[in-house]
Design a protein around this motif. Structure first.
Motif, PDB file in Angstrom:
ATOM      1  N   ARG A 156      -8.356 -10.490   6.210  1.00 63.61           N
ATOM      2  CA  ARG A 156      -8.489 -11.533   5.190  1.00 63.61           C
ATOM      3  C   ARG A 156      -7.232 -12.386   5.065  1.00 63.61           C
ATOM      4  NH1 ARG A 156     -11.300  -7.497   0.662  1.00 63.61           N
ATOM      5  NH2 ARG A 156     -13.199  -7.090   1.892  1.00 63.61           N
ATOM      6  N   GLY A 157      -6.306 -12.231   6.001  1.00 66.16           N
ATOM      7  CA  GLY A 157      -5.101 -13.053   5.995  1.00 66.16           C
ATOM      8  C   GLY A 157      -4.053 -12.599   5.007  1.00 66.16           C
ATOM      9  N   ILE A 158      -4.105 -11.351   4.575  1.00 61.24           N
ATOM     10  CA  ILE A 158      -3.142 -10.795   3.618  1.00 61.24           C
ATOM     11  C   ILE A 158      -2.058 -10.047   4.380  1.00 61.24           C
ATOM     12  CG2 ILE A 158      -2.861  -9.177   1.690  1.00 61.24           C
ATOM     13  CD1 ILE A 158      -5.899  -9.680   1.117  1.00 61.24           C
ATOM     14  N   ARG A 159      -0.813 -10.271   4.012  1.00 62.31           N
ATOM     15  CA  ARG A 159       0.290  -9.528   4.614  1.00 62.31           C
ATOM     16  C   ARG A 159       0.387  -8.160   3.942  1.00 62.31           C
ATOM     17  NH1 ARG A 159       6.640  -9.636   3.614  1.00 62.31           N
ATOM     18  NH2 ARG A 159       7.278  -8.430   5.419  1.00 62.31           N
ATOM     19  N   VAL A 160       0.593  -7.096   4.740  1.00 60.26           N
ATOM     20  CA  VAL A 160       0.610  -5.740   4.208  1.00 60.26           C
ATOM     21  C   VAL A 160       1.955  -5.077   4.478  1.00 60.26           C
ATOM     22  CG1 VAL A 160      -0.477  -3.456   4.248  1.00 60.26           C
ATOM     23  CG2 VAL A 160      -1.874  -5.514   4.542  1.00 60.26           C
ATOM     24  N   VAL A 161       2.517  -4.519   3.414  1.00 65.28           N
ATOM     25  CA  VAL A 161       3.686  -3.641   3.501  1.00 65.28           C
ATOM     26  C   VAL A 161       3.221  -2.274   3.030  1.00 65.28           C
ATOM     27  CG1 VAL A 161       6.000  -3.152   2.625  1.00 65.28           C
ATOM     28  CG2 VAL A 161       5.305  -5.521   3.072  1.00 65.28           C
ATOM     29  N   GLY A 162       3.547  -1.221   3.769  1.00 64.06           N
ATOM     30  CA  GLY A 162       3.039   0.097   3.388  1.00 64.06           C
ATOM     31  C   GLY A 162       4.088   1.173   3.471  1.00 64.06           C
ATOM     32  N   THR A 163       4.060   2.096   2.511  1.00 63.08           N
ATOM     33  CA  THR A 163       4.982   3.227   2.555  1.00 63.08           C
ATOM     34  C   THR A 163       4.392   4.350   3.398  1.00 63.08           C
ATOM     35  OG1 THR A 163       4.103   4.249   0.525  1.00 63.08           O
ATOM     36  CG2 THR A 163       5.920   2.671   0.280  1.00 63.08           C
ATOM     37  N   ALA A 164       5.257   4.944   4.215  1.00 66.14           N
ATOM     38  CA  ALA A 164       4.874   6.053   5.085  1.00 66.14           C
ATOM     39  C   ALA A 164       6.161   6.671   5.611  1.00 66.14           C
ATOM     40  CB  ALA A 164       4.006   5.566   6.243  1.00 66.14           C
TER      41      ALA A 164
ATOM     42  N   VAL B  56       0.861  -1.184   0.000  1.00 66.61           N
ATOM     43  CA  VAL B  56       0.000   0.000   0.000  1.00 66.61           C
ATOM     44  C   VAL B  56       0.895   1.232   0.000  1.00 66.61           C
ATOM     45  CG1 VAL B  56      -1.820   1.272   1.182  1.00 66.61           C
ATOM     46  CG2 VAL B  56      -1.792  -1.229   1.279  1.00 66.61           C
ATOM     47  N   LEU B  57       0.812   2.011  -1.057  1.00 65.68           N
ATOM     48  CA  LEU B  57       1.596   3.245  -1.158  1.00 65.68           C
ATOM     49  C   LEU B  57       0.799   4.376  -0.527  1.00 65.68           C
ATOM     50  CD1 LEU B  57       2.823   2.922  -4.864  1.00 65.68           C
ATOM     51  CD2 LEU B  57       3.955   2.137  -2.763  1.00 65.68           C
ATOM     52  N   GLY B  58       1.274   4.871   0.627  1.00 63.15           N
ATOM     53  CA  GLY B  58       0.546   5.889   1.369  1.00 63.15           C
ATOM     54  C   GLY B  58      -0.394   5.271   2.380  1.00 63.15           C
ATOM     55  N   VAL B  59       0.140   4.364   3.193  1.00 62.72           N
ATOM     56  CA  VAL B  59      -0.702   3.540   4.060  1.00 62.72           C
ATOM     57  C   VAL B  59      -1.240   4.284   5.273  1.00 62.72           C
ATOM     58  CG1 VAL B  59       1.171   2.647   5.515  1.00 62.72           C
ATOM     59  CG2 VAL B  59      -0.835   1.204   5.062  1.00 62.72           C
ATOM     60  N   SER B  60      -0.678   5.440   5.634  1.00 61.05           N
ATOM     61  CA  SER B  60      -1.083   6.080   6.892  1.00 61.05           C
ATOM     62  C   SER B  60      -2.299   6.986   6.762  1.00 61.05           C
ATOM     63  CB  SER B  60       0.087   6.876   7.489  1.00 61.05           C
ATOM     64  OG  SER B  60       0.477   7.927   6.615  1.00 61.05           O
ATOM     65  N   GLY B  61      -2.798   7.229   5.547  1.00 60.42           N
ATOM     66  CA  GLY B  61      -3.993   8.048   5.371  1.00 60.42           C
ATOM     67  C   GLY B  61      -5.259   7.267   5.622  1.00 60.42           C
TER      68      GLY B  61
ATOM     69  N   TYR C 128       2.455   3.957  14.087  1.00 52.72           N
ATOM     70  CA  TYR C 128       1.056   3.933  13.663  1.00 52.72           C
ATOM     71  C   TYR C 128       0.824   2.845  12.623  1.00 52.72           C
ATOM     72  CZ  TYR C 128      -3.281   5.388  11.408  1.00 52.72           C
ATOM     73  OH  TYR C 128      -4.541   5.407  10.857  1.00 52.72           O
ATOM     74  N   VAL C 129       1.715   2.754  11.635  1.00 53.29           N
ATOM     75  CA  VAL C 129       1.571   1.736  10.588  1.00 53.29           C
ATOM     76  C   VAL C 129       1.632   0.339  11.196  1.00 53.29           C
ATOM     77  CG1 VAL C 129       2.618   0.778   8.500  1.00 53.29           C
ATOM     78  CG2 VAL C 129       2.447   3.256   8.789  1.00 53.29           C
ATOM     79  N   GLU C 130       2.536   0.137  12.119  1.00 50.02           N
ATOM     80  CA  GLU C 130       2.637  -1.177  12.770  1.00 50.02           C
ATOM     81  C   GLU C 130       1.386  -1.497  13.575  1.00 50.02           C
ATOM     82  OE1 GLU C 130       6.303  -0.878  14.906  1.00 50.02           O
ATOM     83  OE2 GLU C 130       7.540  -1.367  13.149  1.00 50.02           O
ATOM     84  N   SER C 131       0.728  -0.452  14.119  1.00 49.03           N
ATOM     85  CA  SER C 131      -0.515  -0.698  14.867  1.00 49.03           C
ATOM     86  C   SER C 131      -1.638  -1.179  13.949  1.00 49.03           C
ATOM     87  CB  SER C 131      -0.967   0.579  15.592  1.00 49.03           C
ATOM     88  OG  SER C 131      -1.553   1.514  14.696  1.00 49.03           O
TER      89      SER C 131
ATOM     90  N   ARG D  67       9.877   3.367   4.396  1.00 49.67           N
ATOM     91  CA  ARG D  67       9.983   4.811   4.145  1.00 49.67           C
ATOM     92  C   ARG D  67       9.863   5.103   2.654  1.00 49.67           C
ATOM     93  NH1 ARG D  67      14.650   7.395   3.176  1.00 49.67           N
ATOM     94  NH2 ARG D  67      15.818   5.669   4.136  1.00 49.67           N
ATOM     95  N   TYR D  68       9.015   6.080   2.329  1.00 52.55           N
ATOM     96  CA  TYR D  68       8.857   6.443   0.925  1.00 52.55           C
ATOM     97  C   TYR D  68      10.022   7.339   0.478  1.00 52.55           C
ATOM     98  CZ  TYR D  68       6.738  10.620   3.101  1.00 52.55           C
ATOM     99  OH  TYR D  68       6.497  11.720   3.881  1.00 52.55           O
TER     100      TYR D  68
END
Length: 302
Positions: free
Chosen positions: A163-171, A145-150, A178-181, A188-189
């Motif tokens: 749904r059992g999907i692993r998520v990696v997000g840029t922030a 997810v690009l821009g996961v903190s919005g 917050y992203v880890e929560s 880092r973007y």
């Protein structure tokens, strides 16, 4: 008359002001509600600036999503009665004491969930749900997810996790906790983002939800083998250039009810970072327009 907040001309925040408008009667397929809460979203200032067209009549009441109590139902509406607590997509602006909802994009509010929390769902969370459907990743796979903190990113991370999907997000690094929560891995973007994504997901990513567009989307696309699994809510031109596509929106009562069910079950937190009264709607808009709002901003009304 009902108090409302809107804009009198297209452009910047100097065109915003409080308005008095007549109490609205619901037309076919509409619900008239006493508003209890309304979500504030980037689309609201984009509409005011005319980025999404200038065809609407002025003055216009701002806001795209609301929750409240049904006062009257329009012709042809079934499944809703006066007194029901509901939420959904507005047909006449959300930043108001009274407004209209589109019955075909509204749902009943679970009794155990507050008006503010469901008011935050119809735009960001429903967009996230639509985008996840379009990306097509499933349990055991990895979503970037690009821009996961919005607002959309926060919802997407939680829905995907359920749904059992692993998520990696840029922030930003400031948003790591917050992203880890959200149950996601923060990356880092900025320059070198593709290398950092590969380090966080050495087996690759199975889909990309792009909420930022531009150079970060171009760089991140290099980590995705099947470009048809890149879906953007931010930049249709770049998505097409990269072999992906723009999100297909299809908000339905069933979608909204399912999202509210996730909130009731504790699997989806709308992550409301700030509440403002209607009297401070301009401050809420300024925060969202600054681009520095984390999660969701909500107006408490009535």
């Amino acid at each position: 008359m009902a108090k409302a907040f809107g804009f009198v001309d297209f452009g910047g925040p100097e065109n915003q002001e409080f308005l008095d408008r007549p109490v609205l009667e619901p037309g076919p397929g509409q619900l008239a509600i006493a508003v209890r809460a309304a979500g504030v979203n980037p689309v609201d200032w984009k509409v005011r600036r005319g980025f999404l067209g200038r065809e609407r009549a002025l003055p216009a009441v701002m806001g795209s999503e609301a929750a409240g109590v049904v006062e009257r139902v329009g012709p042809g509406v079934t499944g809703f009665t006066p007194g029901d607590e509901v939420f959904g997509v507005v047909a006449a602006g959300a930043f108001a004491e009274q407004t209209l909802l589109s019955a075909g994009a509204s749902a009943l509010k679970p009794a155990e969930v507050g008006f503010d929390r469901v008011a935050a769902l119809p735009v960001a969370a429903a967009t996230a749900d639509d985008a996840l459907r379009d990306v097509g990743v499933g349990a055991g796979q990895t979503l970037l997810v690009l821009g996961v903190s919005g607002g959309v990113g926060s919802a997407a991370a939680q829905i995907a996790r359920s749904r059992g999907i692993r998520v990696v997000g840029t922030a930003s690094d400031a948003n790591r906790g917050y992203v880890e929560s959200l149950g996601a891995t923060q990356v880092r973007y900025g320059e070198g983002v593709a290398d950092r994504i590969r380090a966080a997901a050495p087996d690759g990513v199975d889909g990309i939800l792009d909420l930022v567009g531009g150079d970060d989307a171009r760089a991140a696309a290099a980590t995705l083998a099947d470009r048809s699994r890149l879906v953007s809510t931010a930049d249709p031109a770049t998505a097409k250039e990269l072999g992906g596509r723009y999100v297909t929106r299809s908000t339905t009562p069933g979608t909204l009810a399912a999202l509210a069910g996730l909130v009731a079950a504790g699997e989806l937190d709308p992550n409301i970072s700030r509440h403002f009264p209607l009297a401070h709607a301009a401050e809420a808009m300024a925060l969202v327009e600054s681009g520095h709002a984390r999660g969701k901003v909500v107006l408490d009304i009535g």
